[in-house]
Design a protein around this motif. Structure first.
Motif, PDB file in Angstrom:
ATOM      1  N   UNK A 314       0.813  -1.218   0.000  1.00 55.20           N
ATOM      2  CA  UNK A 314       0.000   0.000   0.000  1.00 55.20           C
ATOM      3  C   UNK A 314       0.844   1.265   0.000  1.00 55.20           C
ATOM      4  N   UNK A 315       1.601   1.468  -1.059  1.00 56.50           N
ATOM      5  CA  UNK A 315       2.495   2.613  -1.113  1.00 56.50           C
ATOM      6  C   UNK A 315       1.825   3.949  -1.292  1.00 56.50           C
ATOM      7  N   UNK A 316       0.502   3.964  -1.369  1.00 56.83           N
ATOM      8  CA  UNK A 316      -0.202   5.243  -1.427  1.00 56.83           C
ATOM      9  C   UNK A 316      -0.035   6.035  -0.140  1.00 56.83           C
ATOM     10  N   UNK A 317       0.421   5.389   0.943  1.00 53.08           N
ATOM     11  CA  UNK A 317       0.763   6.133   2.157  1.00 53.08           C
ATOM     12  C   UNK A 317       1.777   7.225   1.843  1.00 53.08           C
ATOM     13  N   UNK A 318       2.680   6.954   0.906  1.00 54.37           N
ATOM     14  CA  UNK A 318       3.691   7.938   0.529  1.00 54.37           C
ATOM     15  C   UNK A 318       3.244   8.788  -0.644  1.00 54.37           C
ATOM     16  N   UNK A 319       2.707   8.192  -1.694  1.00 55.51           N
ATOM     17  CA  UNK A 319       2.375   8.982  -2.883  1.00 55.51           C
ATOM     18  C   UNK A 319       1.310  10.034  -2.593  1.00 55.51           C
ATOM     19  N   UNK A 320       0.498   9.823  -1.550  1.00 55.60           N
ATOM     20  CA  UNK A 320      -0.529  10.804  -1.197  1.00 55.60           C
ATOM     21  C   UNK A 320       0.062  12.050  -0.547  1.00 55.60           C
ATOM     22  N   UNK A 321       1.331  11.992  -0.136  1.00 51.98           N
ATOM     23  CA  UNK A 321       1.856  13.108   0.662  1.00 51.98           C
ATOM     24  C   UNK A 321       3.171  13.680   0.140  1.00 51.98           C
ATOM     25  N   UNK A 322       3.575  13.339  -1.077  1.00 49.12           N
ATOM     26  CA  UNK A 322       4.840  13.870  -1.589  1.00 49.12           C
ATOM     27  C   UNK A 322       4.687  15.308  -2.075  1.00 49.12           C
ATOM     28  N   UNK A 323       3.544  15.635  -2.698  1.00 45.56           N
ATOM     29  CA  UNK A 323       3.352  16.959  -3.291  1.00 45.56           C
ATOM     30  C   UNK A 323       2.085  17.627  -2.756  1.00 45.56           C
ATOM     31  N   UNK A 324       2.118  18.967  -2.754  1.00 42.94           N
ATOM     32  CA  UNK A 324       0.954  19.738  -2.326  1.00 42.94           C
ATOM     33  C   UNK A 324      -0.190  19.500  -3.307  1.00 42.94           C
ATOM     34  N   UNK A 325      -1.341  19.109  -2.779  1.00 43.30           N
ATOM     35  CA  UNK A 325      -2.509  18.887  -3.617  1.00 43.30           C
ATOM     36  C   UNK A 325      -3.743  18.936  -2.719  1.00 43.30           C
ATOM     37  N   UNK A 326      -4.759  19.721  -3.078  1.00 45.50           N
ATOM     38  CA  UNK A 326      -5.933  19.840  -2.206  1.00 45.50           C
ATOM     39  C   UNK A 326      -6.941  18.707  -2.353  1.00 45.50           C
TER      40      UNK A 326
END
Length: 753
Positions: A314-326
């Motif tokens: 479940x690597x979305x733990x990281x991809x969800x928080x690498x860049x600013x996005x609302x």
């Protein structure tokens, strides 16, 4: 700690175990001397799904030297299945007649010699009731389900679907990464020795207490009756993080014979008797404004696992928080197939999941006509977009600036196929690296002698990363001793417990524990020195005294030698036991470590801040215009990981990870027969990895970073991040060289012809 003690941490130091490894004195698990060992050889299944109807063992038993043959028929009820470290259930072995996957352990032959055991194993005949297996994604009978809630979390921030629909610039693409296997140099060996009711296990491990606790549960004996020894590990990468089925059966074989039994499996058996990196698929949707600011990020992933397992990274733990996005939406699915259960493999979530995000970011930069580095700069943030928490520190753009300057990125012509050297098309690519700054609990015993020598004892693990040395550095600095005056004992379950050596958490966990113990020693010596009526330090401020150069010293220069300082506290040596529980973990986490249960404070699960290590990868590729051959003449990576305890071994870790990332992009893939669900390149001649000719120039930069919030010593993990993003950087460079966007790894020549 008083100021002025930072003298050794951060200075390059040679490995204190280097000479032992170079000369062969370092004892790995199968090197341990045991009396008159018998030798085991595994019999593994030749089908991927079905049941065993019966065995024909007469020819095998007739081989001279054969002592015993274990099957489910004679030992099936003597052990439980091992409990996996994540993902619920797992496949069984000799516990029943069930065959879950090709290469499953179905029998163990034991003989006086390895050769006899091997010969007999090849003479075992098995009758099967075979069923049609499902190999992978899209195979008939493969079962897909949404990942069950557990350690990992899906994110739903804002309205990603609406934002994506409204975005003027979009990327909507699908990506894939293959099955990969660890293939450490040291094979997956086990040696078991019984002394009455006491069992000693020699096995390479990333968690000796975990191995002990799980094995005790399997065999229905007390954990205290098991002693696990793993002084050195010849490569792990996650493959030795959890117990596998083989250990219990070798212990049972040794108990049945009343004699030590040693197992050294073959290289191909290592593909199926332990874990591996799961195959993944991804759907990425990015939406952005004309100035490059992300307005929508949607990431859905699929991972292959075994029939009974719920394992997923479940690597979305990281991809969800690498860049600013609302507006963020993530989802992970698991697909059950007739495979062995996957597991952790270096940078387990981030290696497969950052690949699609970083290629998609490159695609977005192309759509915007924007420099890929500047796109990342526009979307840099000091707040975690998934939770709103601050980052304890974040030096992503500092990494891009330093690596980009060293690489010469400003000279890049952005147009694809615009750079050429004769017949070679030249491409430059970049990608971000990110990995959570994790830390586990640890206990340690530190002993200081009047002669100025220290001993550090902790059940930590050196899996090739330099744990012996960073512990010696930490103790030497805090006790004011030369590094060569510190002895470090690791890798035994008789020592104070440390957590799992994984998740780039080990250096932070064990060094903070040692520093805490050394501080307790300093406090005891300082307090005794200032309350005495005689002595150079009488009446001084105890909190200001430091241990340095074999003496207890004040800021003004007064000092008392170590022997005198110790004599005020003890008549001999001073021994301190200390436990370090990281912020966010409960008090019982130390007890869990002793019980063999994993607990870890994760960088994306803290309540006060998000703690991550960041980096930037730059790669040059050359693609032959007529043959499609791909070369990587140079790569530059920069990584910011807080306090670097030993830059020498840290640099080595980063370079190793970067090379592995090049291999993940261009070489590594475990091929599976879609009809038989069988791995077909289960050897080192056909499982391709980079060699010297593939990596002429690799440079790693350690970007200075101070983080006072991540943990007391400010250490962030470095072991995993070197591989993260490199596969994407290579793919992005290949696009720049050729104009072809490859979204599934590894990149093959046929993709470019």
């Amino acid at each position: 700690m008083p100021d002025g003690t930072q003298t050794m941490i951060g200075q390059p130091a040679l490995r204190i175990d280097g000479r032992a490894k170079l000369t062969g004195r370092a004892r790995y698990a199968s090197d341990e001397v045991v009396p008159n060992p018998a030798h085991a050889f595994l019999v593994t299944s030749s089908i991927a799904r079905g049941r065993i109807r019966g065995f024909h063992l007469d020819q095998a038993r007739a081989v001279p030297g054969v002592l015993d043959i274990l099957t489910h028929e004679n030992v099936g009820g003597e052990a439980e299945k091992p409990k996996p470290m994540a993902g619920g259930d797992t496949t069984s072995t000799l516990e029943s007649d069930r065959v879950w996957h090709d290469g499953q352990i179905i029998a163990v032959v034991v003989a006086d010699s390895f050769e006899a055991a091997r010969e007999a194993a090849h003479k075992v005949r098995v009758d099967y009731e075979a069923e049609r297996p499902s190999a992978t994604f899209g195979s008939p009978g493969a079962e897909e389900e949404v990942r069950k809630a557990g350690e990992h979390k899906d994110y739903h921030v804002g309205d990603a679907e609406a934002a994506f629909a409204a975005a003027p610039f979009k990327v909507d693409a699908r990506y894939g990464t293959p099955t990969q296997h660890h293939n450490p140099i040291e094979l997956f060996t086990t040696t078991c020795v019984w002394n009455g009711s006491k069992l000693t296990v020699y096995e390479p491990s990333q968690f000796v207490y975990g191995l002990r606790g799980n094995l005790a549960q399997q065999l229905h004996i007390e954990p205290g009756d098991i002693h696990v020894i793993s002084r050195y590990v010849g490569g792990a990468f996650g493959s030795r993080g959890g117990i596998t089925a083989r250990t219990a059966w070798i212990a049972i074989a040794a108990r049945r014979l009343g004699r030590p039994v040693r197992l050294v499996p073959t290289r191909d058996q290592g593909f199926t008797i332990v874990t591996y990196r799961a195959e993944t698929r991804h759907h990425i949707q990015l939406g952005a404004t004309s100035d490059g600011r992300l307005t929508a990020l949607r990431h859905e992933g699929w991972e292959v696992t075994s029939r009974p397992s719920q394992y997923n990274v479940s690597g979305t733990e990281t991809t969800a928080r690498v860049y600013a996005c609302p507006n963020i939406l993530t989802k992970v699915n698991i697909v059950h197939a007739d495979r062995n259960t996957p597991g952790f493999m270096r940078a387990p979530p981030e290696t497969p999941y950052m690949f699609p995000l970083e290629v998609a970011m490159d695609e977005l930069a192309v759509a915007l006509g924007m420099d890929p580095v500047e796109l990342r700069r526009v979307n840099d943030t000091m707040r975690d977009p998934a939770t709103g928490l601050e980052y304890s520190s974040r030096s992503l753009m500092e990494c891009y600036d330093q690596a980009g300057a060293r690489f010469g990125w400003k000279s890049r012509d952005p147009a694809p196929r615009s750079m050429r050297d004769g017949d070679w098309l030249v491409g430059w690519g970049c990608a971000s690296a990110a990995y959570p700054a994790n830390i586990g609990p640890a206990a340690v015993r530190v002993t200081l002698t009047p002669e100025g020598r220290a001993r550090v004892q902790i059940a930590a693990h050196d899996i090739g990363t330099g744990a012996y040395t960073v512990l010696a550095i930490t103790a030497a600095e805090r006790l004011g001793l030369p590094i060569e005056h510190v002895t470090v004992e690791l890798g035994g379950s008789e020592l104070p417990a440390a957590g799992l050596a994984a998740g780039s958490s080990h250096t932070a966990g064990i060094c903070n524990a040692v520093a805490k113990a050394c501080e307790e020693i300093r406090q005891k010596l300082a307090l005794a020195a200032v309350v005495t009526n005689d002595g150079a330090l009488s009446g001084q401020d105890a909190s200001a005294l430091v241990l340095r150069e074999g003496a207890l010293r004040s800021p003004a220069g007064a000092k008392e030698d170590l022997r005198a300082a110790l004599s005020r506290v003890t008549g001999g040596v001073l021994e301190v036991y200390a436990e370090n529980i990281p912020q966010g973990l409960p008090r019982e986490s130390i007890g869990k470590a002793y019980a063999g249960q994993m607990s870890m404070s994760r960088g994306h699960s803290r309540q006060d801040a998000t703690t991550y290590t960041f980096g930037a990868q730059f790669v040059e590729v050359r693609v032959h215009s007529r043959t499609g051959e791909v070369r990587v003449p140079r790569a530059v990576g920069a990584f910011a990981a807080g306090t670097i305890v030993n830059p020498l071994t840290a640099h080595s870790q980063c370079i190793g990870g970067m090379i592995w990332g090049i291999g993940a992009a261009l070489h590594e893939a475990t091929e599976i027969d879609p009809n038989a669900a069988r791995y077909v390149n289960d050897n080192l001649s056909e499982y391709l990895i980079p060699v010297n000719a593939d990596v002429p120039q690799v440079e790693a930069i350690l970007v200075p970073e101070r983080d006072d919030r991540v943990n007391p010593l400010g250490i962030k993990g470095l072991g995993e991040i070197g591989i993260v993003g490199m596969n994407a950087a290579v793919c992005n460079a290949v696009w720049h060289a050729t104009g072809r966007r490859i979204r599934e790894l590894p990149i093959r020549i046929e993709d470019l012809l």
